[in-house]
Design a protein around this motif. Sequence first.
Motif, PDB file in Angstrom:
ATOM      1  N   MET A   4      58.985  42.976  36.189  1.00 32.26           N
ATOM      2  CA  MET A   4      59.236  41.737  35.280  1.00 32.26           C
ATOM      3  C   MET A   4      57.677  41.398  34.930  1.00 32.26           C
ATOM      4  O   MET A   4      57.200  41.108  35.498  1.00 32.26           O
ATOM      5  CB  MET A   4      60.169  40.887  35.591  1.00 32.26           C
ATOM      6  N   ASN A   5      57.624  41.371  33.680  1.00 34.66           N
ATOM      7  CA  ASN A   5      56.395  40.835  33.088  1.00 34.66           C
ATOM      8  C   ASN A   5      56.539  39.265  32.928  1.00 34.66           C
ATOM      9  O   ASN A   5      57.655  38.765  32.837  1.00 34.66           O
ATOM     10  CB  ASN A   5      55.949  41.419  31.651  1.00 34.66           C
ATOM     11  N   SER A   6      55.443  38.628  32.969  1.00 37.95           N
ATOM     12  CA  SER A   6      55.264  37.200  33.044  1.00 37.95           C
ATOM     13  C   SER A   6      54.757  36.762  31.862  1.00 37.95           C
ATOM     14  O   SER A   6      53.899  37.316  31.132  1.00 37.95           O
ATOM     15  CB  SER A   6      54.893  36.570  34.353  1.00 37.95           C
ATOM     16  N   LEU A   7      54.959  35.475  31.324  1.00 38.59           N
ATOM     17  CA  LEU A   7      54.238  34.955  30.210  1.00 38.59           C
ATOM     18  C   LEU A   7      53.667  33.741  30.767  1.00 38.59           C
ATOM     19  O   LEU A   7      54.238  32.985  31.774  1.00 38.59           O
ATOM     20  CB  LEU A   7      55.502  34.665  29.021  1.00 38.59           C
ATOM     21  N   SER A   8      52.371  33.356  30.273  1.00 42.23           N
ATOM     22  CA  SER A   8      52.065  31.907  30.298  1.00 42.23           C
ATOM     23  C   SER A   8      52.882  30.844  29.930  1.00 42.23           C
ATOM     24  O   SER A   8      53.665  30.979  28.891  1.00 42.23           O
ATOM     25  CB  SER A   8      50.731  31.781  29.889  1.00 42.23           C
ATOM     26  N   GLN A   9      52.811  29.767  30.439  1.00 36.45           N
ATOM     27  CA  GLN A   9      53.484  28.529  29.957  1.00 36.45           C
ATOM     28  C   GLN A   9      53.087  28.424  28.441  1.00 36.45           C
ATOM     29  O   GLN A   9      54.057  27.855  27.595  1.00 36.45           O
ATOM     30  CB  GLN A   9      52.857  26.990  30.840  1.00 36.45           C
ATOM     31  N   GLN A  10      51.652  28.560  28.080  1.00 37.61           N
ATOM     32  CA  GLN A  10      51.456  28.458  26.796  1.00 37.61           C
ATOM     33  C   GLN A  10      52.218  29.305  25.710  1.00 37.61           C
ATOM     34  O   GLN A  10      52.405  29.121  24.686  1.00 37.61           O
ATOM     35  CB  GLN A  10      49.801  28.808  26.550  1.00 37.61           C
ATOM     36  N   GLN A  11      52.435  30.641  26.244  1.00 33.00           N
ATOM     37  CA  GLN A  11      53.076  31.572  25.418  1.00 33.00           C
ATOM     38  C   GLN A  11      54.252  31.233  25.289  1.00 33.00           C
ATOM     39  O   GLN A  11      55.125  31.355  24.120  1.00 33.00           O
ATOM     40  CB  GLN A  11      53.031  32.982  26.040  1.00 33.00           C
ATOM     41  N   ILE A  12      55.225  30.631  26.467  1.00 33.15           N
ATOM     42  CA  ILE A  12      56.498  30.120  26.265  1.00 33.15           C
ATOM     43  C   ILE A  12      56.733  29.122  25.412  1.00 33.15           C
ATOM     44  O   ILE A  12      57.462  29.141  24.371  1.00 33.15           O
ATOM     45  CB  ILE A  12      57.073  29.834  27.782  1.00 33.15           C
ATOM     46  N   ILE A  13      55.778  28.066  25.423  1.00 33.04           N
ATOM     47  CA  ILE A  13      55.989  27.044  24.481  1.00 33.04           C
ATOM     48  C   ILE A  13      55.561  27.465  22.966  1.00 33.04           C
ATOM     49  O   ILE A  13      56.391  26.737  22.298  1.00 33.04           O
ATOM     50  CB  ILE A  13      54.500  26.140  24.923  1.00 33.04           C
ATOM     51  N   LYS A  14      54.694  28.588  22.763  1.00 34.06           N
ATOM     52  CA  LYS A  14      54.643  29.043  21.228  1.00 34.06           C
ATOM     53  C   LYS A  14      55.960  29.698  20.814  1.00 34.06           C
ATOM     54  O   LYS A  14      56.450  29.455  19.994  1.00 34.06           O
ATOM     55  CB  LYS A  14      53.475  30.052  21.416  1.00 34.06           C
TER      56      LYS A  14
ATOM     57  N   ALA B 152      58.560  39.801  27.237  1.00 33.87           N
ATOM     58  CA  ALA B 152      58.323  40.376  28.626  1.00 33.87           C
ATOM     59  C   ALA B 152      59.313  40.689  29.511  1.00 33.87           C
ATOM     60  O   ALA B 152      59.317  40.686  30.656  1.00 33.87           O
ATOM     61  CB  ALA B 152      57.737  38.984  29.062  1.00 33.87           C
ATOM     62  N   ASN B 153      60.638  41.164  28.751  1.00 34.85           N
ATOM     63  CA  ASN B 153      61.535  41.539  29.549  1.00 34.85           C
ATOM     64  C   ASN B 153      62.071  40.619  30.696  1.00 34.85           C
ATOM     65  O   ASN B 153      62.718  40.918  31.496  1.00 34.85           O
ATOM     66  CB  ASN B 153      61.455  43.017  30.184  1.00 34.85           C
ATOM     67  N   ILE B 154      62.181  39.319  30.136  1.00 39.02           N
ATOM     68  CA  ILE B 154      62.739  38.196  30.683  1.00 39.02           C
ATOM     69  C   ILE B 154      64.204  38.053  30.628  1.00 39.02           C
ATOM     70  O   ILE B 154      64.342  37.714  29.503  1.00 39.02           O
ATOM     71  CB  ILE B 154      61.970  36.922  30.918  1.00 39.02           C
ATOM     72  N   SER B 155      64.877  38.188  31.498  1.00 37.34           N
ATOM     73  CA  SER B 155      66.512  38.223  31.090  1.00 37.34           C
ATOM     74  C   SER B 155      66.871  36.669  31.584  1.00 37.34           C
ATOM     75  O   SER B 155      66.902  36.564  32.832  1.00 37.34           O
ATOM     76  CB  SER B 155      67.324  39.206  31.788  1.00 37.34           C
ATOM     77  N   SER B 156      67.514  36.017  30.528  1.00 40.78           N
ATOM     78  CA  SER B 156      67.859  34.578  31.237  1.00 40.78           C
ATOM     79  C   SER B 156      69.337  34.137  30.391  1.00 40.78           C
ATOM     80  O   SER B 156      69.468  34.812  29.541  1.00 40.78           O
ATOM     81  CB  SER B 156      66.786  33.628  31.124  1.00 40.78           C
ATOM     82  N   ARG B 157      69.935  33.225  30.878  1.00 40.69           N
ATOM     83  CA  ARG B 157      71.038  32.699  30.226  1.00 40.69           C
ATOM     84  C   ARG B 157      70.975  31.242  30.404  1.00 40.69           C
ATOM     85  O   ARG B 157      70.090  30.767  31.041  1.00 40.69           O
ATOM     86  CB  ARG B 157      72.187  33.125  30.829  1.00 40.69           C
TER      87      ARG B 157
END
Length: 148
Positions: A1-11, A106-111
């Motif tokens: 799984m790819n990860s995103l920075s906190q800044q990318q998530i906030i964007k 980032a192919n992050i699967s969440s619910r």
Amino acid sequence: MNSLSQQQIIKIIDRVMKDITSQMNDDLRNTEDSISFSENVCSICTTFEGGYHATLALSVDTSLLVRLAQQVMQEENVPSEYLEDFAKEYFNVICGQIAANLFQAANISSRFQIPTFSTERYKVDENSVSQEVLNYTSNHNEGAQLIH
């Protein structure tokens, strides 16, 4: 799984918040200033699980929610019992788009859990260093605050 920075998530969160609200014919602007909420504020909160763990809470002037509901319903009078349902649905759409964007980026699967509604402002945890707070002002100078 790819990860995103906190800044990318906030964007992503910021873009989704603005886009969804804009689709309802209201625009939100980011503001660095502290929000001056009216006395009538409500909050919607949920928790993301899966590949993305976070709590997301939205505090918003009730008048902004009423105006958005009026746009969606195309009715001038919005019954107060409808406002809670509308707020949860509005937040569901925002959270659903955040989850979709995280997966796409980032192919992050969440619910996320069913949002809870409160007629009070969400309290920011002053001891948490990891909380991000996004402040918004509407076209009508109403406040909104998204806490991540």
